[in-house]
Structure formats: C-alpha cells, structure tokens
Enzyme design. Structure first.
Site, PDB file in Angstrom:
ATOM      1  N   ARG A   1     -12.561  -5.369  -5.551  1.00  0.00           N
ATOM      2  CA  ARG A   1     -12.027  -5.874  -4.461  1.00  0.00           C
ATOM      3  C   ARG A   1     -13.430  -6.074  -3.482  1.00  0.00           C
ATOM      4  NH1 ARG A   1      -8.013  -2.937  -0.346  1.00  0.00           N
ATOM      5  NH2 ARG A   1      -9.932  -1.960   0.015  1.00  0.00           N
TER       6      ARG A   1
ATOM      7  N   TYR B   1      -9.534   0.163  11.747  1.00  0.00           N
ATOM      8  CA  TYR B   1     -10.858   0.531  11.129  1.00  0.00           C
ATOM      9  C   TYR B   1     -11.443  -0.752  10.139  1.00  0.00           C
ATOM     10  CZ  TYR B   1      -7.474   3.177   8.134  1.00  0.00           C
ATOM     11  OH  TYR B   1      -6.610   3.665   7.349  1.00  0.00           O
ATOM     12  N   LYS B   2     -10.708  -1.686   9.499  1.00  0.00           N
ATOM     13  CA  LYS B   2     -11.005  -2.623   8.775  1.00  0.00           C
ATOM     14  C   LYS B   2     -11.498  -3.767   9.423  1.00  0.00           C
ATOM     15  CE  LYS B   2      -7.196  -1.341   5.626  1.00  0.00           C
ATOM     16  NZ  LYS B   2      -8.131  -0.621   4.640  1.00  0.00           N
TER      17      LYS B   2
ATOM     18  N   ASP C   1       3.242  -4.995   8.483  1.00  0.00           N
ATOM     19  CA  ASP C   1       2.148  -4.128   8.656  1.00  0.00           C
ATOM     20  C   ASP C   1       0.769  -5.090   8.337  1.00  0.00           C
ATOM     21  OD1 ASP C   1      -0.337  -2.756   7.562  1.00  0.00           O
ATOM     22  OD2 ASP C   1       0.780  -1.497   6.483  1.00  0.00           O
TER      23      ASP C   1
ATOM     24  N   PHE D   1       0.866  -1.010  -0.091  1.00  0.00           N
ATOM     25  CA  PHE D   1       0.036  -0.123   0.047  1.00  0.00           C
ATOM     26  C   PHE D   1       1.028   1.045  -0.172  1.00  0.00           C
ATOM     27  CE2 PHE D   1      -2.663   3.252   1.970  1.00  0.00           C
ATOM     28  CZ  PHE D   1      -3.848   3.097   1.162  1.00  0.00           C
TER      29      PHE D   1
END
Lengths: 402, 402
Positions: free
Chosen positions: B376, B227-228, B202, B133
């Site tokens: 996705r 937050y995922k 990560d 990312f």
C-alpha cells in the site's frame, strides 16, 4: 503580643520542622514549581520535570524521524498496557489488569455496560452514587438506557440498603469530588458482591493519594483519570482495571480493533484479545500517553503508604491553620475529620466562595471553586509541603479578614 | 541503449519538470522530512515543522506555568470545537458542525447509535460496508446489539439495493483502506436518505486528500481520524461531524459532562449543549489535541481542489512508473484506474508483499503492507513530489527484479 501570635509562630515553626523531616520532601524537585502554593493538583497535577524532554523526543525523533516505524520500534503499540502496569501498583493491582486509554467517561461506559453483562439476566437496575461527579451519572444513565436497566441514584450511605436481586451494577466514587469524603471501598465492594451485583469504582480522586487495594479487596472493575494525583497532564488518558479472573467474561460495548485478538489480521469478525488489552478501543493518543508515562516515573521508590501518611498530616495541618487564621464562622469544613473518611482534599463551605477563590489565586494560593459555595483545596504529597499549607491557611485568613 | 532507458530518462525528466511546476511544492518545507520517500502518510502523516515548538509551549508554559488557569487562558476548554472549525473547510463543512475528540472507533459508536435514534422506531437494521476497516464493523456490531438492531454487512456496490423501510443506519467508507477505491458519497448519501435512513461516513482515508463536500451533498453524520492526511500525529484525536439541522436531535450514547449545556453547573441531570459541542464526552486530551491544531496550520492557503489535482497526478505517475520499472506480472493494481473511483493511494497485489515491503523500507521507500498480499502506497500531496514517485517505482522495480 499574646496567645494568637504565639500560636502562629508555633505553626510556622512546626511547618519548618515537618518539612525538614518529610521523607517525601526530595520528590518536590521532580516537579516544575514556582512560588505559587498549588493546591489544585486534585484537578490538574503539576508538571513533572521529566515530561518536557520526553515529549520533545516523542515528537521530534519518534514521530518526526522514525514515523510509522515507531509503532513497533518506540513501543507505541503496547503503550496502553505497559503504562497500565505502571499505574497498577499505585492502585494495589497486580500486572496485566490495568489498561490506559480514552477518557474517564468512556471508561465508565465500558465498565458499566460490561458490569451489567457480567451480572447476568434478570438484573435490571444500575445503582449510582447520587453525589457523584456528574459525568458518571450521565454515562450511567446512558448505560442503563442501552442495556434496558433502570437507573437508581442513591446517597452513598444508602447504597448497601438498596441492593437486591435486581441490582446489576453499582457505580461508586472512592472519594467524593466535592466534599473529599473517602468511601468504604472494602465494605461496599463486599456488600455489592454479596448481593450478586458488580461494583465499578471511580478512583479519580483517590489514586495517587491513598492506598486503594483493588486486588486485596476483590474489586471487579475500576476506572480513573491520570491528570490529578498522577500528574499525567491535561486530559491525559484514563485507565480501566478489570480483575484478572473476570477478563475472559469482560464484554466491552466498545470493541474497537485495538482489542482484537489479532488486530492486524484485519478480520471481519470480532474476536476479543485476552487480558487487559480487551479494554482497548481505537488507536491510542500517543503524545498524551507517553507524557503520562514520563510523569509516572516520579513514583519510582515511593510507597503509597508514605504518601497517605503525609496526605493526612497535610490536611490535618491545614485544618489547624484554618482554625487559627480564619475568623470564626467564616468557613465550615465539609470534609470529614475522621481519617478513615477523608481523601486528600479539604473542602470548605464559604459564602461567596467564587470571589474568595479569585482573591486567593491573586495572592498566589491556587485551589478551586465548586458551585455553589465550596472552596476546594487538594494536597498532593509529592510536591506540597507544610510551609505551603501554613501559607495557604494564612492567606485564606487574610482574604476573609479584609 | 534503446527503448527502456529512453522511457526511463523520460520519466526522470518528467518528474523534474512536474516538481518545478507544482503549485504545492512550497508546502514541503512546512514538514520535517529526510531522504526517505515516505508513502505512508495515509497511515501516519509526517511531522509538520510547527508542531515541536507548539507542543513544547503547551507543556512548559501552558501546563507547567499556568497549570489549571490554562483551561481558560490557553483556550484548552474550547479546543475541541475550535479545532473542529479548522477541519471543517477541509471536508466541505461550514462552521459549528465538527468537534474533535476521542478515537475514530468511539466516534463511529456515537454516530451510529445517534443515527439509529434519528431514524426512529420501526427501523431495526444497520447496514455496514462489508469491506470496511475492521473497527467500523466491530463497533457497528456493538451499536446494533445495544439498540436492538440487526447488523447487515454488504459490499459497497450492493448497499443501494438492500436499503428498505427496515434500514436505520448505514455506515460507509469514503475511501476503502485497502484498495484505495473512492466510493460515491453524493449518490449513496442520496439513496440512504431517500430510503428514510441515516448515513454515517467514515472519512479517514479521504479527508485532506480530496474534496468531501459534506454540506454540499447533504451528509448527516461523518467521522474521521486526523493522523493520516491531516498530519495530526500518532493517535491524534478524531472528529465528528453532525449536520447543523440535526444537532438538536443528536442523541449521544456517550453524554459526558463536556457535552452538558452547563458543564460546570455540576447538575445531576443531563441537559445536552446545543451545537457540535453535543458530540463531546470527557476531558479532551490537550497535548495530542493542540499538536493537531499546530499541524493544521499547514493548510492555510491550500485549496483541497489543488490537493486533489496533484494527488491524481501523483498516483497516475506512480502507475506509469510501476508499468515501466516492474517486470510484467509481478504486481497487479487493485486501485481503480478511473479518477472518479480513486482515493490518494495505490494498492498493489504482490506475492510475498510482506517481504517486499521490508526490502523497500530498507532501501528508503516507506509504504505499508496489508495482509495477506497488498503493498500500500499513500500519496500526500503536501509533501510528496514527483521525483519521490519516480524513485519509489524504480526501487520497487529493483526489489522485484533481484
């Protein structure tokens, strides 16, 4: 009953009259308050009445129902610069120069490293206010270490005299967190600039309490928190000001994807966005940030000059009340008497200050204690009135008499 | 009606049976959901039902009534390490090693600079996953620049082969954000350690979806967002894991006052606290942080192994549904078929993916689009069921047929 009581009645009467004439008195109802005299708004501002409903909407509707769509539809993505533009007029900045996000410490780091880079080669010294709130000094030490600079802590009064061709950056507090002393932002900014260095101003204890005039005084970089006089809530995100003319050369040590020219391009190489957005890093903390946005609505129609006038009247009046109610010799003000040198707090040196503050709080007067011997009282002109001030002085007198 | 419809009826029946037998099915009621099939929990998790009430209490009572007293009385001050300890078991960490605060980007910066310092002199290369990312790569570039290292981006499969006596730190993703590929954390950690370097993992796309095993696999440093799959809310604070045995040598580039051994001592010199607290920086964003704390309660009684088992069943079933419903040749999965290489998402390469996703969303199936051509779909085992998956595959088929 003679002189003392006459003077005390006069203070009470004066408080009533001043509250009745206060052009900001109506703002008090924009906050959730009770019968406590809250003089700690310079640490955590009181809750603005608009916040609970807004936060509930952000949680239940924006997150709960719209979910991922809110990044666009609820304006989450652009919140850091939009809310920055709401803070801008409070610190004398035109639009497009303030961005909200991260903590004050993190913003000090961004600003200081960027300042060293702006100052250019051959300058290898970071000057820092030796009386600063500690985090600024710690972060300045880290910025110095990472940029190959030497850290030079000096008392604010000596800053001008140590500037040289070696000075890269100077980190200064607009108002001293302990004493409440207001430093000479225009003069120091000009001196730093004349030396070819870059000043970074920490506005934590001035923004929302007095005029800052960032644009007017040619400030390059500034940071501040939003949970004191701006009432943004506990740990609300801080902000970073980067003067428009410098933004293209602002080279952040924290180039997160939120500051990329094309954040959703998912590119491997970093290309910084133009404008204040360049100060962003990672995903903004939306709940804290949108609570702050609602909190800032209390500033609609308020002039910072009116706030400053009331702030000085409040601190003057508090000093009068202390002089009347507190037995001689029990406290000593370390806050300057001269208006030009005073922020919006009064700090009293007092033996046993920790215990004294505990007893004040028990009696409904909330300030705070700063080690080793300081009673600190903050005056937030939007919701503190003169009757509050008279009561605070009176209760302090009672605590120090019994 | 022949073969296709028979197969389709079978998928529908299978979905119903699997939902009925799902040991995690009861967790669905712990979330605020509607009739949308939400397959974007790998970007922003759905709202846990406990959050709105908790946030309202934090705002109205803790901030509004207790105000400054809440730093102690409401446990605000210790929230970063307390909430870290709630995340710890989800990533296979014992207590006292995880601290919450700041964004993922800022934590990547802390971890990478600290990693370079831990690796010691003579090592001047930071290796980074070239498919990461983007923010990780940008921040790694900054960390390299500030520590005098060279940044070396390589595809994850080649990381082991480029390790050398020059390697200081290696920044790796546990699950690739685009393809959903799960990388070999135990093997790569061992290889990096054998080379005398320090790995930073990560965990943004793995924590809460599959076992991580930080302690078990001897990971030194890790970061992740909340937050995922952890459902902490938009921009909820990230976390930093520092292995207990390393904490005394963890040398943060962001030594804010919250990580000081005596934060209220207001000392001019920095002395780092012991333990995970050393990873803190400035004042924590309390509203976002305490929303996260409430959100984490949904994990009570949940085993990450059960989550992983359901996650793989969901992604397997989605690929079956796609094979049945989507006309041949219209999409191609870029997510590995092997379970050992799959996270909790399925990424489909699809011409015109942006437009396809828009039409899916209109029909109540929410995934996201990643440029240039990826659909996705994230599968959050706590609230996504098999009937949702069947519907998503069916609607995708409809969109790609019409």
């Amino acid at each position: 009953m003679s002189e003392p009581n006459g003077r005390r009645s006069e203070l009470v009467a004066q408080a009533g009259k001043r509250d009745a004439e206060d052009p900001l008195a109506g703002k008090r109802s924009a906050f959730v308050l009770d019968d406590v005299v809250y003089l700690d708004g310079n640490s955590l501002g009181a809750l603005p009445a608009a916040v609970p409903g807004r936060v509930a909407d952000v949680v239940r509707r924006q997150w709960g129902r719209l979910r991922i769509r809110s990044w666009e539809e609820s304006g989450w993505w652009t919140a850091p610069e939009r809310i920055g533009d709401r803070i801008a007029p409070l610190v004398g900045a035109g639009p497009g120069q303030v961005v909200v996000g991260d903590s004050t410490s993190v913003n000090v780091f961004k600003a200081l490293v960027a300042a060293v880079r702006l100052a250019g080669d051959g300058r290898d010294e970071i000057v820092v206010d030796a009386t600063t709130f500690p985090t600024d000094g710690y972060i300045a030490g880290s910025a110095a270490r990472l940029t190959g600079c030497t850290l030079r802590p000096v008392p604010p009064g000596e800053v001008a005299s140590v500037l040289s061709g070696r000075t890269a950056a100077v980190l200064l507090n607009h108002v001293d967190y302990r004493t409440g002393r207001l430093h000479d932002l225009p003069g120091l900014t000009a001196a730093v600039r004349a030396a070819g260095a870059v000043a970074v101003w920490d506005l934590c204890h001035s923004a929302g309490a007095l005029p800052v005039g960032l644009d007017e005084h040619g400030v390059d970089l500034a940071v501040g928190c939003t949970y004191k006089y701006l009432n943004g809530g506990p740990g609300a995100p801080a902000y970073l000001y980067v003067r428009a003319g410098l933004q293209d050369r602002f080279d952040s040590p924290l180039p997160g994807w939120n500051s990329h020219a094309e954040p959703f391009g998912m590119r491997g190489s970093y290309e910084p966005a133009r404008g204040a957005v360049r100060g962003r890093v990672g995903t903004p903390d939306i709940l804290s940030m949108l609570a702050l946005e609602a909190a800032l609505e209390v500033w609609d129609g308020v002039s910072v000059e009116a706030v400053r006038a009331k702030s000085l009247a409040l601190t003057d009046f508090f000093l009068e009340c202390v002089a009347e109610y507190v037995p001689a010799g029990r406290v000593e003000s370390v806050t300057p008497l001269a208006h030009a040198e005073r922020g919006s707090q009064v700090a009293l040196r007092c033996p046993g200050a920790g215990d004294v503050m505990r007893r004040l709080v028990e009696r409904g007067v909330v300030g705070d204690f700063r080690a080793p011997d300081i009673l600190r009282f903050g005056f937030t002109p939007l919701y503190v009135g003169f009757a509050d001030v008279e009561r605070a002085g009176r209760v302090l007198g009672e605590v120090l008499t019994t």
